[in-house]
Design a protein around this motif. Structure first.
Motif, mmCIF file in Angstrom:
data_model
loop_
_atom_site.group_PDB
_atom_site.id
_atom_site.type_symbol
_atom_site.label_atom_id
_atom_site.label_comp_id
_atom_site.label_asym_id
_atom_site.label_seq_id
_atom_site.Cartn_x
_atom_site.Cartn_y
_atom_site.Cartn_z
ATOM 1 N N HIS A 66 21.734 -14.709 -43.427
ATOM 2 C CA HIS A 66 20.861 -15.879 -43.202
ATOM 3 C C HIS A 66 20.980 -16.954 -44.272
ATOM 4 O O HIS A 66 20.792 -18.129 -43.996
ATOM 5 N N ASN A 67 21.311 -16.547 -45.512
ATOM 6 C CA ASN A 67 21.328 -17.524 -46.612
ATOM 7 C C ASN A 67 22.729 -18.052 -46.921
ATOM 8 O O ASN A 67 22.947 -18.693 -47.945
ATOM 9 N N ARG A 68 23.677 -17.771 -46.036
ATOM 10 C CA ARG A 68 25.050 -18.236 -46.288
ATOM 11 C C ARG A 68 25.576 -19.133 -45.172
ATOM 12 O O ARG A 68 26.776 -19.394 -45.107
ATOM 13 N N HIS A 80 19.936 -30.862 -47.461
ATOM 14 C CA HIS A 80 18.517 -30.608 -47.178
ATOM 15 C C HIS A 80 18.148 -31.099 -45.774
ATOM 16 O O HIS A 80 17.500 -30.378 -44.993
ATOM 17 N N GLU A 81 18.589 -32.307 -45.446
ATOM 18 C CA GLU A 81 18.236 -32.869 -44.127
ATOM 19 C C GLU A 81 18.907 -32.098 -42.993
ATOM 20 O O GLU A 81 18.316 -31.875 -41.939
ATOM 21 N N LEU A 127 9.285 -25.954 -53.077
ATOM 22 C CA LEU A 127 10.172 -24.888 -52.596
ATOM 23 C C LEU A 127 11.609 -25.384 -52.432
ATOM 24 O O LEU A 127 12.571 -24.644 -52.670
ATOM 25 N N ALA A 128 11.745 -26.658 -52.067
ATOM 26 C CA ALA A 128 13.083 -27.220 -51.839
ATOM 27 C C ALA A 128 13.941 -27.182 -53.101
ATOM 28 O O ALA A 128 15.172 -27.256 -53.019
ATOM 29 N N VAL A 133 16.306 -21.835 -51.697
ATOM 30 C CA VAL A 133 16.224 -22.876 -50.670
ATOM 31 C C VAL A 133 17.213 -24.004 -50.947
ATOM 32 O O VAL A 133 17.787 -24.582 -50.029
ATOM 33 N N ARG A 134 17.446 -24.303 -52.213
ATOM 34 C CA ARG A 134 18.334 -25.423 -52.560
ATOM 35 C C ARG A 134 19.709 -25.236 -51.929
ATOM 36 O O ARG A 134 20.305 -26.170 -51.396
#
Ligand code: SF4
Length: 385
Positions: A66-68, A80-81, A127-128, A133-134
């Motif tokens: 999920h984080n890759r 981010h957008e 959190l961003a 999250v970054r």
């Protein structure tokens, strides 16, 4: 009967819950990442979520965690957008954790993550700027909720005493609930549990799934709120404060213990009168058990992202004491004197309207509690019982 079946009991997986699009969230793509197709129940849930967004492009990427997920952007704002337009469906195998706060007054606490990040667009989002999250700013739904709750159960039984498990540290706790119906599994789980208790934080006004549930008082619901002007200026794409307050009133009527988090307090022009009017309205309308106040407290990466969105001369940046980020916990805050003045004014208003409500401070330095003569409130904040 076991409280914690190995097969998910989410009504959505049995076809009893029909996902609805979450308010303010319209992903342009849905990524099916690792774990999203590994059981029949997860495939059914993923399929029903996809059906809520028929226009979204669907990408099958079953080998990627999920984080890759690669969004093909390197500029932090563009990444981010893009993340905010991307819904990732996956599994999370370390979703239950104990926090590791250092250098501020916060107690450490248990938290769990059936979701990751959130669909809202708060410019100041702390959190961003966090590591996780970054680099991976997608909106995530983890499909292995049954396993996550089983892990909460194991942790709670090891602890052997009433303990809060917080949903809202690494995500908004309720924003995606219309899509998943997870509350209809999570709240009964905590209602039936001898010691595990839920504390949940959200800006969502959609409590439709919660109001008829038998919660046994084991689910504490908290809303982050701010005056209308602050929300309109800094919290793009979030429910208006009126709608949040209506949700809080409805939750309180349904017997849930309700809390408020007023954070970040932003000293915009005329803030003293604006916050006074707002707090008076809030406390007159909603029967709150606890109210927690907090300031901006952002890591440098979050501040940079905020300045890409709002410009360097925005009302938050121009008041930040940047030396703060080199102190204590590494977060940038407003100067001590300004924070103290704001807390003093807000606490006075709260006490004028409600002498009983508990008042906490979030992510503050211990010296602030001394300055405000609030030593007894230390450690009595939103994430814990
Ligand atoms: S609701 Fe919380 S996590 Fe979501 S954008 Fe706003 S500050 Fe960030």
């Amino acid at each position: 009967m076991s409280l914690f079946p190995t097969e998910p009991i989410n009504p959505a997986t049995r076809g009893e819950y029909t996902p609805r699009p979450a308010d303010g969230f319209s992903p342009s793509r849905i990524v099916l990442a690792r774990g999203s197709s590994s059981t029949a129940a997860r495939r059914r849930l993923a399929e029903s979520i996809r059906a809520a967004y028929p226009e979204a492009e669907v990408i099958e990427d079953f080998g990627t965690p999920h984080n890759r997920v690669n969004l093909g952007r390197s500029d932090p704002l563009a990444l981010h957008e893009e993340g905010k337009r991307t819904l990732v469906l996956a599994e999370h195998n370390s979703a239950v954790r104990h926090s590791t706060e250092e250098g501020n007054s916060c107690p450490n606490y248990w938290h769990f993550s059936p979701y990751g990040f959130c669909p809202y667009g708060c410019a100041y989002c702390y959190l961003a700027g966090t590591q996780g999250v970054r680099f991976s700013p997608t909106v995530k739904v983890f499909l292995n909720l049954a396993e996550i709750l089983a892990e909460v159960d194991r942790a709670a039984r090891r602890l052997g005493k009433p303990t809060a498990f917080y949903l809202g540290k690494l995500q908004d706790g309720l924003a995606l609930d219309p899509l998943t119906g997870y509350s209809r599994q999570i709240i009964p789980f905590f209602a039936a549990h001898p010691t595990a208790r839920l504390t949940m934080l959200t800006k969502s006004a959609d409590v439709g799934n919660l109001l008829d549930l038998d919660h046994q008082g084991h689910a504490i619901l908290s809303w982050t709120v701010n005056p209308r002007t602050v929300i309109e200026t800094f919290e793009k794409n979030t429910p208006p404060v009126e709608a949040r307050m209506a949700a809080m009133e409805a939750a309180a009527r349904a017997g849930y213990p309700v809390r408020a988090v007023v954070m970040p307090i932003i000293p915009i022009s005329g803030w003293e009168a604006i916050y006074r009017e707002f707090l008076t309205d809030l406390l007159s309308r909603v029967r709150l058990r606890r109210i927690t106040l907090g300031s901006i407290c952002s890591y440098p990466q979050a501040v940079r992202l905020m300045e890409q969105k709002l410009g360097r001369e925005n009302p938050i940046s121009v008041q930040l004491d940047r030396r703060q980020s080199r102190m204590s916990d590494g977060r940038a805050r407003f100067p001590q004197k300004l924070r103290e003045k704001a807390y003093r004014r807000l606490v006075r208003t709260i006490r004028e309207v409600n002498a009983e409500v508990e008042i906490g401070l979030c992510l503050e330095e211990p010296s602030m509690f001394d300055s405000l003569d609030m030593g007894d409130s230390m450690g009595r904040c939103n994430c814990v019982l």
